[in-house]
Motif scaffolding. Sequence first.
Motif, short mmCIF file in Angstrom:
data_model
loop_
_atom_site.label_atom_id
_atom_site.label_comp_id
_atom_site.label_asym_id
_atom_site.label_seq_id
_atom_site.Cartn_x
_atom_site.Cartn_y
_atom_site.Cartn_z
N UNK A 28 0.82 -1.21 0.00
CA UNK A 28 0.00 0.00 0.00
C UNK A 28 0.86 1.27 0.00
N UNK A 29 1.94 1.23 0.77
CA UNK A 29 2.80 2.41 0.88
C UNK A 29 3.52 2.73 -0.43
N UNK A 67 4.33 3.56 -6.93
CA UNK A 67 5.60 3.32 -7.62
C UNK A 67 5.63 1.99 -8.38
N UNK A 68 4.88 0.99 -7.92
CA UNK A 68 4.92 -0.32 -8.56
C UNK A 68 3.71 -1.13 -8.13
N UNK A 69 3.37 -2.17 -8.89
CA UNK A 69 2.23 -2.99 -8.52
C UNK A 69 2.64 -4.00 -7.45
N UNK A 76 13.87 1.50 -1.72
CA UNK A 76 14.85 2.39 -2.34
C UNK A 76 15.05 2.02 -3.81
N UNK A 77 15.10 0.70 -4.07
CA UNK A 77 15.33 0.24 -5.44
C UNK A 77 14.16 0.57 -6.38
N UNK A 78 12.94 0.22 -5.96
CA UNK A 78 11.79 0.37 -6.87
C UNK A 78 11.40 1.83 -7.08
N UNK A 79 11.79 2.70 -6.16
CA UNK A 79 11.50 4.13 -6.33
C UNK A 79 12.67 4.89 -6.94
N UNK A 80 13.72 4.15 -7.28
CA UNK A 80 14.94 4.78 -7.82
C UNK A 80 15.45 5.86 -6.88
#
Length: 234
Positions: free
Chosen positions: A32-33, A37-39, A74-78
């Motif tokens: 949810x948070x 940014x990603x599914x 950190x990774x998925x939000x670049x």
Amino acid sequence: MAEKCATIAFDADDTLWENEQFFRMTQARFGELLADFTDPDHLAERLLAAERRNLGHYGFGIKGFVLSMIETAIEVTEERVPAAVIGELIAAGQEMLRHPIHLLDGVEETIPALAEEFEILLVTKGDLLDQERKLAQSGLGELFDGVEVVSDKTATVYSSIFERHNVTPDRAMMVGNSMKSDVLPPIAAGAWGVYIPHNFTWEIEQAKAPDAHPRYRQLSSLRDLPALIASVFV
């Protein structure tokens, strides 16, 4: 006192008390948070990969799980993850560490009964402080003849535990919900492996059952364990 005829070892999390469901609840909140940014499915894959990658660094348990969530965020939000999200993940981990113990069905009756007749051990992975907290809150602590909190469960680790407690492997039985950790390694060490499935099992702990092995058994409930023990250790 007469020497007890066999040793019964138990896993802790999701064998004696609930555990995985709290990880899944926290992971749902994680999804949810980071929904912007990603599914959720992709996020779950990335988190699992991080957990596998980090086992050698952090070991098993809540702290490693939280660090893997932060790394994944950190990774998925670049590297654009808001500080507030990091704060919520840390708070979620702290809440998990405070969560009260919920014993699974049959534990409260079965463990004391077996302790009267057999040597019983607790063999568990995870953070030492957290496992000590859960054991103390469970009310079961004084029933165990030994408690082993290990970094991993391998055949070598089980052999060392049996040797340390002067246990002959063929007179020992390990009971747990993880095929990978609680069944296959003790069987490889010469003991019995008893699998009691839980509704939720972490993907990393799954493995193929050794159905044809003579020292493998599967039960639907801990309540069935005394009858099995009586049939094995005669």
